[in-house]
Design an enzyme around this catalytic site. Sequence first.
Site, PDB file in Angstrom:
ATOM      1  N   GLU A  47      17.999  11.025  36.540  1.00 31.61           N
ATOM      2  CA  GLU A  47      17.146  10.121  37.315  1.00 31.61           C
ATOM      3  C   GLU A  47      15.837   9.878  36.567  1.00 31.61           C
ATOM      4  O   GLU A  47      15.252  10.813  36.035  1.00 31.61           O
ATOM      5  CB  GLU A  47      16.866  10.790  38.670  1.00 31.61           C
ATOM      6  CG  GLU A  47      16.214   9.945  39.703  1.00 31.61           C
ATOM      7  CD  GLU A  47      16.116  10.668  41.048  1.00 31.61           C
ATOM      8  OE1 GLU A  47      16.464  10.037  42.055  1.00 31.61           O
ATOM      9  OE2 GLU A  47      15.711  11.852  41.090  1.00 31.61           O
ATOM     10  N   GLU A  56      12.337   9.779  46.952  1.00 33.33           N
ATOM     11  CA  GLU A  56      11.604  10.780  47.723  1.00 33.33           C
ATOM     12  C   GLU A  56      10.725  10.133  48.793  1.00 33.33           C
ATOM     13  O   GLU A  56      10.601  10.650  49.897  1.00 33.33           O
ATOM     14  CB  GLU A  56      10.766  11.662  46.793  1.00 33.33           C
ATOM     15  CG  GLU A  56      11.597  12.591  45.943  1.00 33.33           C
ATOM     16  CD  GLU A  56      12.265  13.715  46.730  1.00 33.33           C
ATOM     17  OE1 GLU A  56      11.825  14.020  47.863  1.00 33.33           O
ATOM     18  OE2 GLU A  56      13.220  14.300  46.203  1.00 33.33           O
ATOM     19  N   GLU A  60      11.307  11.159  52.636  1.00 33.79           N
ATOM     20  CA  GLU A  60      10.281  11.932  53.332  1.00 33.79           C
ATOM     21  C   GLU A  60       9.479  11.141  54.356  1.00 33.79           C
ATOM     22  O   GLU A  60       8.870  11.735  55.250  1.00 33.79           O
ATOM     23  CB  GLU A  60       9.328  12.571  52.317  1.00 33.79           C
ATOM     24  CG  GLU A  60      10.027  13.596  51.447  1.00 33.79           C
ATOM     25  CD  GLU A  60       9.092  14.332  50.508  1.00 33.79           C
ATOM     26  OE1 GLU A  60       7.866  14.175  50.635  1.00 33.79           O
ATOM     27  OE2 GLU A  60       9.607  15.074  49.653  1.00 33.79           O
TER      28      GLU A  60
END
Length: 147
Positions: A47, A56, A60
């Site tokens: 990645e 992320e 999140e």
Amino acid sequence: MQDAPADMPETKACGFLIVKGNPIETFLLMRHKDRWDLPKGHVDPGEDEMTCALRELEEETGIMASQIEVDPNFRYSLQYVVHYKKRMGGVTALKTAVYFLATLTDDVELNLTEHLGAEWFSWNPPHAIQEQTIDPLLAAVAAHVSS
């Protein structure tokens, strides 16, 4: 950066400082039990940094890439030594954290999955929130947007 032994394991995490307004009016921080943090996480094998940061952010906060405008001229990196209690089997490692800057373009309701809470802080540099990581990032953003 703290001095680290040459054979210390290394890890990398990428994330975002999400702001509202142009000029900046507020910025988002995530609440852990004992500190503030930014939406970020460890890079998966294969990645790249931006892909990790976008993944992320969505995981999140629920904020999707289509809801932000990434500043193509800002990338901030810092290194520090961390002790992982669970991740990496309880080892001490040299962590590189890479942060990008993005402006939220849509009103969103945050969907928190890994943090106790989140708060939009007023943009009023200089900031004194967390000396090791957040304060230098915010100072770098302040210098970037005023240049």
